[in-house]
Write a protein that holds these residues in place. Structure first.
Motif, PDB file in Angstrom:
ATOM      1  N   ALA A 229       0.831  -1.211   0.000  1.00 38.08           N
ATOM      2  CA  ALA A 229       0.000   0.000   0.000  1.00 38.08           C
ATOM      3  C   ALA A 229       0.864   1.259   0.000  1.00 38.08           C
ATOM      4  CB  ALA A 229      -0.911   0.001   1.222  1.00 38.08           C
ATOM      5  N   GLY A 230       0.700   2.078  -1.039  1.00 32.98           N
ATOM      6  CA  GLY A 230       1.354   3.378  -1.078  1.00 32.98           C
ATOM      7  C   GLY A 230       2.845   3.349  -1.328  1.00 32.98           C
ATOM      8  N   VAL A 231       3.375   2.219  -1.772  1.00 39.92           N
ATOM      9  CA  VAL A 231       4.821   2.129  -2.052  1.00 39.92           C
ATOM     10  C   VAL A 231       5.040   1.651  -3.482  1.00 39.92           C
ATOM     11  CG1 VAL A 231       5.479   1.704   0.344  1.00 39.92           C
ATOM     12  CG2 VAL A 231       4.915  -0.232  -1.121  1.00 39.92           C
ATOM     13  N   LYS A 232       6.121   2.111  -4.107  1.00 38.97           N
ATOM     14  CA  LYS A 232       6.442   1.685  -5.468  1.00 38.97           C
ATOM     15  C   LYS A 232       7.020   0.276  -5.469  1.00 38.97           C
ATOM     16  CE  LYS A 232       7.283   6.372  -7.243  1.00 38.97           C
ATOM     17  NZ  LYS A 232       8.288   7.304  -7.837  1.00 38.97           N
ATOM     18  N   THR A 233       7.860   0.003  -4.493  1.00 37.93           N
ATOM     19  CA  THR A 233       8.484  -1.311  -4.378  1.00 37.93           C
ATOM     20  C   THR A 233       7.956  -2.008  -3.134  1.00 37.93           C
ATOM     21  OG1 THR A 233      10.508  -0.460  -5.399  1.00 37.93           O
ATOM     22  CG2 THR A 233      10.654  -2.565  -4.216  1.00 37.93           C
ATOM     23  N   PRO A 234       7.369  -3.208  -3.262  1.00 39.12           N
ATOM     24  CA  PRO A 234       6.828  -3.906  -2.090  1.00 39.12           C
ATOM     25  C   PRO A 234       7.871  -4.081  -0.987  1.00 39.12           C
ATOM     26  CG  PRO A 234       6.152  -5.000  -4.115  1.00 39.12           C
ATOM     27  CD  PRO A 234       7.161  -3.966  -4.507  1.00 39.12           C
ATOM     28  N   ILE A 235       7.427  -3.936   0.234  1.00 40.57           N
ATOM     29  CA  ILE A 235       8.295  -4.125   1.401  1.00 40.57           C
ATOM     30  C   ILE A 235       7.959  -5.471   2.029  1.00 40.57           C
ATOM     31  CG2 ILE A 235       8.896  -3.256   3.693  1.00 40.57           C
ATOM     32  CD1 ILE A 235       8.037  -0.471   2.700  1.00 40.57           C
ATOM     33  N   GLN A 236       8.948  -6.348   2.105  1.00 44.83           N
ATOM     34  CA  GLN A 236       8.698  -7.660   2.701  1.00 44.83           C
ATOM     35  C   GLN A 236       8.626  -7.535   4.224  1.00 44.83           C
ATOM     36  OE1 GLN A 236      11.617 -10.987   2.807  1.00 44.83           O
ATOM     37  NE2 GLN A 236      10.048 -12.137   1.684  1.00 44.83           N
ATOM     38  N   MET A 237       7.495  -7.909   4.761  1.00 43.98           N
ATOM     39  CA  MET A 237       7.319  -7.912   6.215  1.00 43.98           C
ATOM     40  C   MET A 237       7.631  -9.316   6.730  1.00 43.98           C
ATOM     41  SD  MET A 237       3.874  -5.589   6.768  1.00 43.98           S
ATOM     42  CE  MET A 237       2.781  -6.743   5.905  1.00 43.98           C
ATOM     43  N   VAL A 238       8.656  -9.415   7.529  1.00 42.70           N
ATOM     44  CA  VAL A 238       9.048 -10.689   8.132  1.00 42.70           C
ATOM     45  C   VAL A 238       8.526 -10.697   9.562  1.00 42.70           C
ATOM     46  CG1 VAL A 238      10.958 -12.206   8.781  1.00 42.70           C
ATOM     47  CG2 VAL A 238      11.130 -10.783   6.709  1.00 42.70           C
ATOM     48  N   ASN A 239       7.689 -11.668   9.879  1.00 43.73           N
ATOM     49  CA  ASN A 239       7.126 -11.765  11.220  1.00 43.73           C
ATOM     50  C   ASN A 239       8.248 -11.963  12.233  1.00 43.73           C
ATOM     51  OD1 ASN A 239       5.563 -12.490  13.577  1.00 43.73           O
ATOM     52  ND2 ASN A 239       3.911 -13.087  12.198  1.00 43.73           N
ATOM     53  N   TRP A 240       8.228 -11.192  13.298  1.00 41.80           N
ATOM     54  CA  TRP A 240       9.271 -11.294  14.320  1.00 41.80           C
ATOM     55  C   TRP A 240       9.123 -12.560  15.161  1.00 41.80           C
ATOM     56  CZ3 TRP A 240      13.313  -8.105  14.095  1.00 41.80           C
ATOM     57  CH2 TRP A 240      13.176  -6.889  13.414  1.00 41.80           C
ATOM     58  N   ASP A 241       8.016 -13.264  15.009  1.00 37.97           N
ATOM     59  CA  ASP A 241       7.804 -14.526  15.718  1.00 37.97           C
ATOM     60  C   ASP A 241       8.431 -15.651  14.909  1.00 37.97           C
ATOM     61  OD1 ASP A 241       6.937 -16.812  16.965  1.00 37.97           O
ATOM     62  OD2 ASP A 241       4.795 -16.393  16.772  1.00 37.97           O
ATOM     63  N   TYR A 242       9.678 -15.955  15.207  1.00 34.05           N
ATOM     64  CA  TYR A 242      10.426 -16.949  14.430  1.00 34.05           C
ATOM     65  C   TYR A 242      10.021 -18.388  14.749  1.00 34.05           C
ATOM     66  CZ  TYR A 242      13.530 -12.970  13.510  1.00 34.05           C
ATOM     67  OH  TYR A 242      14.053 -11.749  13.146  1.00 34.05           O
ATOM     68  N   MET A 243       9.141 -18.591  15.723  1.00 37.76           N
ATOM     69  CA  MET A 243       8.693 -19.936  16.047  1.00 37.76           C
ATOM     70  C   MET A 243       7.593 -20.420  15.106  1.00 37.76           C
ATOM     71  SD  MET A 243       8.742 -19.935  20.234  1.00 37.76           S
ATOM     72  CE  MET A 243       9.022 -21.695  20.400  1.00 37.76           C
ATOM     73  N   LEU A 244       7.075 -19.524  14.282  1.00 37.03           N
ATOM     74  CA  LEU A 244       6.020 -19.893  13.343  1.00 37.03           C
ATOM     75  C   LEU A 244       6.524 -20.868  12.285  1.00 37.03           C
ATOM     76  CD1 LEU A 244       4.470 -16.368  12.660  1.00 37.03           C
ATOM     77  CD2 LEU A 244       3.372 -18.232  13.924  1.00 37.03           C
ATOM     78  N   PRO A 245       5.741 -21.857  11.920  1.00 37.25           N
ATOM     79  CA  PRO A 245       6.076 -22.679  10.750  1.00 37.25           C
ATOM     80  C   PRO A 245       5.999 -21.812   9.491  1.00 37.25           C
ATOM     81  CG  PRO A 245       4.428 -23.751  12.132  1.00 37.25           C
ATOM     82  CD  PRO A 245       4.543 -22.338  12.620  1.00 37.25           C
TER      83      PRO A 245
END
Length: 446
Positions: A229-245
């Motif tokens: 949203a509102g950006v030219k280049t997508p920003i990858q959001m990495v979940n800070w919860d590293y225990m997630l599969p």
């Protein structure tokens, strides 16, 4: 016992009776929670709770107040979900960005996606950035949308905390950043102040997020997502919860099957924190660790808690939904084709049991007086499954679910349907009742 005597008996006892289950149990939770301290957990404070029963399985300094950092955002998530549930917002509602939210969002030393003041974002855009990436600017924008101002939203946070029984909670902002980072925008407190919470209260909040708005887990469990949203280049959001599969091989050492939330947190003052939840075959645990010294340590300590929980305790089903209460007294039915109706559980009854232990449990059943006539009967027709009251599970150590209010109350419903007698039968019943009353009156004269 005839019909009238049974009615008097019910009324005399206040329609409250205790039913013993044919399950033999002991409840060694306090002993095991104390023994659990041998875990040697490396955190300032921690707690492990069984979601289904509310029993505390482990605790360490669980009532000591510490800064929660971005675990603060769980309350922001709760209030946004509440606004969605109450139709005050939709996922597509547009949100404008204030100078405050914009300024904070540009600081990439915090968790953030850069926001624009000339662009309107949807609630979903901002909620996902908050829940997945812990974006602080997005959190503030949502707080301002729900509360009008962040200051008013913080008031809502503290009011809601009281309603949820969070006795130590003291919120001064919506994001969990320290006031020194918010600068002139800090809505409450002095320069060196932070939000303050105890691990026990964070566990209560996590319970309500999951129970009241389970759709929150559908977002918190997303490991990776692009913010577009509102950006030219997508920003990858990495979940800070590293225990997630779902992370790559480089994160495999943290993965814990069944984890689907809930919120990490980190500031210099708070250290590394994590409120986690894991679900295995319906057996859900909730954990909180506060004040660990590294990113990896908060997950290692959470793993130790989860392992302890599953290796030490089991979830047992005591009764199935619709199962009739053993040796129950029936409730009289007025104007019904049957004179009484039995009782059944309105939902499955589950509790947590130490592996290898037996537990003795009883139920106290309380009937809903608003459903009953003055003589203690229920008026026909009675629908099968109609709620008539509730049952409270009791053990030698008291009621289960003491951490979460009312979790120990199980709905009690009508086990069968009782149709209403037709008018002709009711007329003769009324005549019979009249003559019976007259007979007793005359008999009383002699």
């Amino acid at each position: 016992m005839n019909f009238k005597k049974r009615l008097r008996h019910l009324a005399a006892f206040g329609l409250i009776f205790t039913l013993a289950l044919a399950v033999s149990f002991q409840a060694p939770f306090a002993k095991n929670a104390e023994a659990a301290n041998t875990l040697g957990l490396k955190a300032k404070s921690a707690i492990l709770v069984d979601f289904n029963s509310g029993k505390v399985l482990y605790e360490k300094n669980a009532d000591q107040v510490y800064p929660p950092a971005s675990m603060t955002k769980m309350m922001t998530e709760y209030l946004v979900m509440q606004a969605l549930n109450q139709k005050r917002l939709t996922w597509n509602t547009k949100v404008s960005i204030s100078d405050y939210a914009y300024t904070i969002s540009q600081n990439r030393s915090f968790s953030n996606v850069p926001l624009r003041k000339d662009y309107q974002y949807t609630v979903r855009d901002l909620y996902e950035a908050m829940a997945i990436y812990s974006a602080n600017g997005a959190t503030i924008a949502l707080a301002e949308k729900v509360g009008g101002t962040e200051k008013h939203f913080v008031d809502m946070m503290n009011q809601t905390a009281k309603k949820l029984g969070m006795t130590t909670a003291h919120y001064i902002n919506s994001s969990g950043l320290d006031n020194v980072d918010l600068g002139k925008y800090a809505p409450y407190g002095s320069k060196n102040d932070s939000n303050e919470l105890a691990a026990r209260d964070l566990a209560k909040l996590a319970y309500h997020v999951i129970k009241d708005y389970p759709e929150a887990l559908q977002i918190s469990k997303i490991p990776l997502k692009n913010f577009t949203a509102g950006v030219k280049t997508p920003i990858q959001m990495v979940n800070w919860d590293y225990m997630l599969p779902g992370f790559g091989a480089d994160m495999a050492k943290f993965t814990y099957p069944g984890v689907d939330g809930l919120k990490t947190g980190h500031t210099d003052l708070a250290g590394y924190c994590f409120t986690g939840t894991v679900n295995r075959d319906g057996h859900r645990l909730v954990s909180v660790v506060m004040g660990t010294t590294s990113d990896s340590q908060r997950f290692e300590q959470t793993r130790a808690l989860f392992d302890f929980g599953y290796q030490t305790y089991s979830l047992k089903t005591i009764a199935k939904k619709g199962q009739k209460l053993k040796d129950q007294k029936t409730v009289a039915v007025h104007n019904g084709k049957q004179s009484s109706v039995g009782l059944a559980f309105g939902q499955p009854v589950k509790t947590t049991v130490t592996n290898g232990e037996k537990v003795h449990a009883t139920y106290k059943v309380v009937l809903d007086h608003s459903k009953l006539n003055k003589d203690g009967s229920i008026e026909a027709p009675v629908k099968k499954g109609e709620k008539i009251g509730y049952a409270v599970l009791k053990t030698s150590n008291g009621a289960y679910g003491s951490l979460y209010p009312n979790i120990d109350k199980v709905p009690v419903v009508a086990a069968d349907q009782v149709d209403k007698n037709n008018w002709f039968v009711r007329m003769f019943q009324a005549i019979g009742g009249l003559f019976s009353g007259l007979f007793h009156w005359i008999a009383g004269l002699f």
